[in-house]
Design a protein around this motif. Structure first.
Motif, PDB file in Angstrom:
ATOM      1  N   ALA A  62      51.283  46.102  -1.962  1.00  0.00           N
ATOM      2  CA  ALA A  62      50.153  46.546  -2.615  1.00  0.00           C
ATOM      3  C   ALA A  62      49.025  45.886  -3.160  1.00  0.00           C
ATOM      4  CB  ALA A  62      49.933  47.586  -3.631  1.00  0.00           C
ATOM      5  N   VAL A  63      47.702  46.125  -2.503  1.00  0.00           N
ATOM      6  CA  VAL A  63      46.804  44.777  -3.189  1.00  0.00           C
ATOM      7  C   VAL A  63      45.931  45.972  -4.350  1.00  0.00           C
ATOM      8  CG1 VAL A  63      46.973  43.493  -1.725  1.00  0.00           C
ATOM      9  CG2 VAL A  63      44.809  45.562  -1.260  1.00  0.00           C
ATOM     10  N   GLU A  64      45.069  45.221  -5.063  1.00  0.00           N
ATOM     11  CA  GLU A  64      43.875  45.004  -6.349  1.00  0.00           C
ATOM     12  C   GLU A  64      42.597  44.766  -6.323  1.00  0.00           C
ATOM     13  OE1 GLU A  64      43.902  43.078  -9.066  1.00  0.00           O
ATOM     14  OE2 GLU A  64      44.718  42.095  -8.333  1.00  0.00           O
ATOM     15  N   ASP A  65      42.204  44.847  -6.531  1.00  0.00           N
ATOM     16  CA  ASP A  65      40.120  44.084  -6.491  1.00  0.00           C
ATOM     17  C   ASP A  65      40.417  43.211  -6.933  1.00  0.00           C
ATOM     18  OD1 ASP A  65      39.590  45.751  -8.556  1.00  0.00           O
ATOM     19  OD2 ASP A  65      38.528  47.486  -7.139  1.00  0.00           O
ATOM     20  N   GLU A  66      41.071  42.407  -7.931  1.00  0.00           N
ATOM     21  CA  GLU A  66      41.042  41.315  -8.291  1.00  0.00           C
ATOM     22  C   GLU A  66      40.968  40.448  -8.110  1.00  0.00           C
ATOM     23  OE1 GLU A  66      41.424  42.799 -12.176  1.00  0.00           O
ATOM     24  OE2 GLU A  66      39.406  44.342 -12.232  1.00  0.00           O
ATOM     25  N   ASP A  67      42.455  39.751  -7.865  1.00  0.00           N
ATOM     26  CA  ASP A  67      43.463  39.245  -7.745  1.00  0.00           C
ATOM     27  C   ASP A  67      44.100  38.688  -6.204  1.00  0.00           C
ATOM     28  OD1 ASP A  67      43.183  37.865  -9.792  1.00  0.00           O
ATOM     29  OD2 ASP A  67      44.494  39.545 -10.754  1.00  0.00           O
ATOM     30  N   GLY A  68      43.900  37.703  -5.242  1.00  0.00           N
ATOM     31  CA  GLY A  68      44.570  37.417  -3.713  1.00  0.00           C
ATOM     32  C   GLY A  68      45.985  37.245  -4.635  1.00  0.00           C
ATOM     33  N   ILE A  69      46.494  38.780  -5.028  1.00  0.00           N
ATOM     34  CA  ILE A  69      48.347  38.949  -4.430  1.00  0.00           C
ATOM     35  C   ILE A  69      48.443  39.635  -3.577  1.00  0.00           C
ATOM     36  CG2 ILE A  69      50.475  39.108  -6.365  1.00  0.00           C
ATOM     37  CD1 ILE A  69      48.556  37.515  -8.674  1.00  0.00           C
ATOM     38  N   ILE A  70      49.627  39.908  -3.501  1.00  0.00           N
ATOM     39  CA  ILE A  70      49.779  41.053  -2.958  1.00  0.00           C
ATOM     40  C   ILE A  70      51.724  41.168  -3.877  1.00  0.00           C
ATOM     41  CG2 ILE A  70      51.454  42.193  -0.176  1.00  0.00           C
ATOM     42  CD1 ILE A  70      50.393  39.834   0.766  1.00  0.00           C
ATOM     43  N   PHE A  71      50.990  42.333  -4.112  1.00  0.00           N
ATOM     44  CA  PHE A  71      52.958  42.922  -5.549  1.00  0.00           C
ATOM     45  C   PHE A  71      53.568  44.335  -4.384  1.00  0.00           C
ATOM     46  CE2 PHE A  71      48.345  42.429  -7.760  1.00  0.00           C
ATOM     47  CZ  PHE A  71      49.024  42.117  -8.745  1.00  0.00           C
ATOM     48  N   ILE A  72      54.553  43.773  -4.671  1.00  0.00           N
ATOM     49  CA  ILE A  72      56.168  44.758  -4.230  1.00  0.00           C
ATOM     50  C   ILE A  72      56.327  45.435  -5.010  1.00  0.00           C
ATOM     51  CG2 ILE A  72      58.000  45.028  -2.814  1.00  0.00           C
ATOM     52  CD1 ILE A  72      55.769  43.076  -1.604  1.00  0.00           C
ATOM     53  N   TYR A  73      56.306  46.971  -4.691  1.00  0.00           N
ATOM     54  CA  TYR A  73      56.494  47.985  -5.634  1.00  0.00           C
ATOM     55  C   TYR A  73      57.690  48.130  -5.672  1.00  0.00           C
ATOM     56  CZ  TYR A  73      56.015  51.755  -9.672  1.00  0.00           C
ATOM     57  OH  TYR A  73      55.890  52.364 -10.061  1.00  0.00           O
ATOM     58  N   ASP A  74      58.466  48.742  -6.847  1.00  0.00           N
ATOM     59  CA  ASP A  74      60.195  49.920  -5.772  1.00  0.00           C
ATOM     60  C   ASP A  74      59.821  50.762  -6.365  1.00  0.00           C
ATOM     61  OD1 ASP A  74      62.137  50.618  -6.244  1.00  0.00           O
ATOM     62  OD2 ASP A  74      63.034  48.491  -5.699  1.00  0.00           O
TER      63      ASP A  74
END
Length: 280
Positions: A62-74
């Motif tokens: 997932a990404v969100e609209d503020e940071d250049g980070i890919i989040f892996i959600y379990d």
């Protein structure tokens, strides 16, 4: 009217009303097209979740609209297991995973390619798509059969204000394809209940995904929550109005390989959510 029949009618209405409110009836009608199978409240880091993609092993990227980070959600652990930095702060809206590589779309049409995104030695490249900040891009999906990425503008299309074009980025040639994949006519009769004076506001895509079982394209709108289902030629086969109670701001959509459908919602004043959805 016969007096006894009148009394019977009044009693019937009274009993019906006691058990079913107008709101419940409305929600029941909406559930004829769609039902929620499962749901997750997402952590605060994903309050502004804007794009999701299934990566297997009960996990989504997932990404969100503020940071250049890919989040892996379990989904089983109900937590973020990994955070992968790939760029500076920015309005990141869509994500697509292709094997070891991740692709992220920024709202100004800049495409980020994160090679070996799970590795400590990952590298990031950027490509300018055919769209810009004027078009406000929130969509990104992998078309694995044709080795390309699909994108569409949220706001006015650069070619015609009366359509929303779906564009393609060729992964082999690493370039935008000249021809549109297809055009969605904003005056299509399937959208008659949603027509706006300014055509580009009739449907404002927030994300898209391809159903792996039948090749149909599912497109979300977050502003006035709805889901469009289109065939491979871009013909609208179904429009589902989404209940704001459960879909306050749907911004992300993805499928599992066996056809399970997931939709994510930004927090919109509360917790962001991830919903497993079944179309009836």
């Amino acid at each position: 009217m016969n007096y006894l029949k009148y009394i019977s009618l009044v009693l019937t209405i009274g009993v019906f009303s006691a058990y079913y409110t107008p709101k419940q009836l409305s929600e029941t009608a909406k559930k004829q097209d769609l039902t929620i199978v499962n749901s997750w409240e997402l952590p605060d880091e994903l309050r502004e979740v804007s794009g999701i993609d299934w990566i297997g092993d009960n996990k989504i990227a997932a990404v969100e609209d503020e940071d250049g980070i890919i989040f892996i959600y379990d989904l089983k652990a109900k937590e973020i297991t990994t955070e992968i930095e790939f760029a500076d702060k920015g309005d990141y809206e869509g994500i697509a995973i292709n094997g070891a590589n991740a692709y992220v779309m920024r709202s100004d049409g800049l495409l980020f390619e994160v090679l070996n995104y799970k590795s400590n030695k990952r590298t990031t490249k950027t490509y300018q798509s055919a769209l810009s900040h004027k078009n406000n891009v929130e969509t990104l999906a992998l078309d694995s059969k044709r080795n390309r990425l699909l994108i569409a503008p949220k706001d006015e299309d650069p070619n015609d204000e009366n359509i929303k074009g779906v564009y393609a980025f060729d992964l082999k040639g690493q370039t935008m394809l000249a021809d549109l994949v297809f055009r969605i006519d904003m005056k299509d009769k399937a959208l008659k209940d949603y027509h706006e004076k300014k055509s580009s506001k009739t449907f404002r895509p927030s994300d898209l995904a391809i159903n792996p079982l039948d090749g149909k394209i599912y497109m979300l709108e977050g502003v006035n929550p709805k889901l469009l289902i289109l065939d491979a030629t871009g013909t609208i086969t179904k429009v589902i109005k989404l209940d704001k109670k459960h879909f306050p701001q749907p911004e992300g959509i993805t499928f599992t390989p066996d056809g399970k459908l997931y939709i994510s919602n930004e927090g919109a004043g509360g917790k962001a959510t991830l919903l497993e959805v079944k179309i009836l």
